[in-house]
Design an enzyme around this catalytic site. Structure first.
Site, PDB file in Angstrom:
ATOM      1  N   LYS A 176       0.709  -1.253  -0.040  1.00 20.39           N
ATOM      2  CA  LYS A 176      -0.209  -0.057  -0.020  1.00 20.39           C
ATOM      3  C   LYS A 176       0.671   1.094   0.140  1.00 20.39           C
ATOM      4  O   LYS A 176       0.051   2.371  -0.179  1.00 20.39           O
ATOM      5  CB  LYS A 176      -0.948  -0.026   1.213  1.00 20.39           C
ATOM      6  CG  LYS A 176      -2.058  -1.022   1.083  1.00 20.39           C
ATOM      7  CD  LYS A 176      -2.910  -0.961   2.227  1.00 20.39           C
ATOM      8  CE  LYS A 176      -4.007  -1.998   1.992  1.00 20.39           C
ATOM      9  NZ  LYS A 176      -3.786  -3.489   2.018  1.00 20.39           N
TER      10      LYS A 176
HETATM   11  C1  LIG Z   1      -4.472  -4.590   1.519  1.00 21.25           C
HETATM   12  C2  LIG Z   1      -3.811  -5.688   1.249  1.00 21.25           C
HETATM   13  C3  LIG Z   1      -4.117  -6.667   0.561  1.00 21.25           C
HETATM   14  C4  LIG Z   1      -5.449  -6.755  -0.128  1.00 21.25           C
HETATM   15  O1  LIG Z   1      -5.656  -5.800  -1.323  1.00 21.25           O
HETATM   16  P1  LIG Z   1      -6.709  -5.239  -2.028  1.00 21.25           P
HETATM   17  O2  LIG Z   1      -6.357  -4.358  -2.705  1.00 21.25           O
HETATM   18  O3  LIG Z   1      -7.482  -4.785  -0.862  1.00 21.25           O
HETATM   19  O4  LIG Z   1      -7.426  -6.437  -2.680  1.00 21.25           O
HETATM   20  C5  LIG Z   1      -3.389  -8.018   0.505  1.00 21.25           C
HETATM   21  N1  LIG Z   1      -2.391  -8.099   1.046  1.00 21.25           N
HETATM   22  C6  LIG Z   1      -1.877  -7.237   2.135  1.00 21.25           C
HETATM   23  C7  LIG Z   1      -0.452  -7.658   2.782  1.00 21.25           C
HETATM   24  C8  LIG Z   1      -2.477  -5.993   2.337  1.00 21.25           C
HETATM   25  O5  LIG Z   1      -1.948  -5.074   3.001  1.00 21.25           O
END
Ligand SMILES: *Cc1c(COP(=O)(O)O)cnc(C)c1O
Length: 432
Positions: A107
């Site tokens: 993210k």
């Molecule tokens: C947020 C997150 C996800 C999921 O991603 P999305 O875009 O919400 O599907 C998967 N793995 C990790 C480690 C995350 O922080």
């Protein structure tokens, strides 16, 4: 480029307005009115481009009316200051590591890109101060806190469920200070999320401040995630194989961004969405019925989502036609037991330490490759295994060294405010 609301009851807006608003007034998600094509020449010559050049070409069509080229280039340079290695594990499987950023979850790219866009817009005339309000079950909070730290004109308020995020995750979102405030809620992630949603609809707040969201519903957090897939394509292209991506999915923002890269012309054979037991999308793909349900806690907690907000965007990309969607996209769910076994299998056969989210992605890929053995599969490693220390260490019986990004927060003291209920949140927002 304009953006429209997927609920169709709100006016078209610019990129700038979509970022500042977060969500449309009719509560729909914003979506680009067209998908720009990057062109076959771009993909044929992609190995000659560096990350910033690829990113500039891909993002420019979406933002060019609102971000001058020089500003966009500066932003991308700051966002992309770490690597996204593609690590081959077997002859036809590789892990795309997206966790080398400051908070060690994927993210970071979207959070930083959004922070720098908002910072730029708020410097422009008449934008004024913006307050970013975000609920987190763990990883979003840290990435947003880090991305927005020190951005002038932007205040960040993070709500998290007390006692329900990991120690490392809590430190990442409570130890920065400055323009970041962490509110600790006695309740669950769903309670935090509900308070945030109530705030967005609150007329008193709307009158007094500009509130926006930093979840993946915000286009500035969502769209830059398509860059990961382009970077991976650049690395894998020389293999001259049909590529398949498997994406561990919760809110389905990341995989949706991958599908955007495909719509922009990236050659790719298929996408697999891999989920934990929160299986709303796999059930939809099997039955054609979209039946969301409350989320269940799992060891891959960043994917504990019962009603994934970005799935409407995925359906839109395929004109809401399930037959078209099923050609390019499939979805599978896995239990915690299977996930732990996968962590062991990957380690046992290759020596690679996967985190629980990446392991779910690996399982989705394995399932797909059983039926399509001639393809080359890439699963996304979305978090560093150290972020899920207890699970990974106890599953493998090993100790993981702490990377410098994590060591840095371990020595700092937590600063948070306990709040109870929506009225307390509202009072806090109006006071500050
Ligand atoms: C947020 C997150 C996800 C999921 O991603 P999305 O875009 O919400 O599907 C998967 N793995 C990790 C480690 C995350 O922080």
């Amino acid at each position: 480029m304009k953006f429209h609301s997927l609920n169709q009851q709100a006016p078209l807006v610019s990129f700038r307005e979509a970022v500042i608003k977060g969500i449309a007034p009719d509560k729909g998600l914003y979506f680009p009115t067209e998908m720009p094509a990057l062109g076959t020449l771009f993909f044929e010559g992609i190995h000659e481009l560096d990350m910033e050049e690829i990113a500039f070409a891909a993002m420019r069509p979406f933002v060019k009316e609102d971000l001058p080229d020089k500003v966009l280039k500066d932003i991308l340079k700051k966002v992309l200051d770490f690597d996204f290695p593609l690590v081959p594990l077997t002859e036809n499987i590789a892990a795309l590591e997206l966790f080398h950023g400051p908070t060690m979850a994927f993210k970071d790219v979207g959070a930083r890109f959004m922070a720098l866009c908002l910072g730029y817009f708020s410097q422009q005339e008449a934008a004024g101060e913006v307050t970013v309000l975000v609920a987190t079950s763990g990883d979003t909070g840290g990435a947003v806190a880090n991305g927005f730290l020190g951005v002038a004109g932007v205040k960040v308020v993070i709500l998290y469920p007390s006692g329900k995020v990991s120690d490392i995750q809590e430190r990442q979102l409570t130890t920065l200070g400055r323009n970041i405030t962490a509110l600790e809620v006695d309740g669950t992630f769903d309670d935090c999320q509900r308070m945030v949603k109530t705030a967005f609809l609150d007329a008193d707040l709307k009158e007094n401040m500009q509130l926006t969201s930093a979840n993946s519903i915000n286009v500035a957090r969502w769209l830059p995630q398509s860059l990961y897939f382009l970077f991976a394509y650049k690395e894998a292209k020389a293999l001259d194989k049909n590529l398949v991506f498997s994406v561990p999915s919760g809110n389905f923002g990341n995989i949706c961004a991958g599908l955007v890269a495909q719509k922009m012309g990236m050659p790719v054979a298929h996408f697999v969405a891999a989920t934990n037991c929160n299986d709303t999308v796999p059930r939809f793909m099997a039955t054609g019925q979209y039946a969301p349900k409350p989320s269940t806690a799992t060891i891959s907690n960043a994917m504990d989502v019962g009603d994934p907000s970005n799935f409407v965007r995925i359906r839109q990309l395929f004109q809401n036609r399930n037959d078209r969607l099923a050609k390019d996209f499939s979805a599978h769910s896995f239990t915690d037991q299977e996930t732990k076994q996968a962590i062991k299998d990957i380690y046992g056969s290759t020596g690679y330490v996967a985190d629980p989210h990446g392991a779910v992605g690996y399982l989705g890929l394995k399932k797909y490759l059983e039926a399509h053995p001639d393809r080359y599969g890439i699963f996304l490693e979305t978090a560093h295994p150290v972020k899920f220390l207890d699970t990974v260490e106890s599953t493998l019986g090993i100790q993981l060294p702490l990377p410098p990004q994590i060591q840095k927060v371990m020595g700092k003291d937590k600063q948070s405010l306990h709040i109870e209920g929506y009225q307390a949140l509202k009072a806090f927002l109006l006071e500050h």
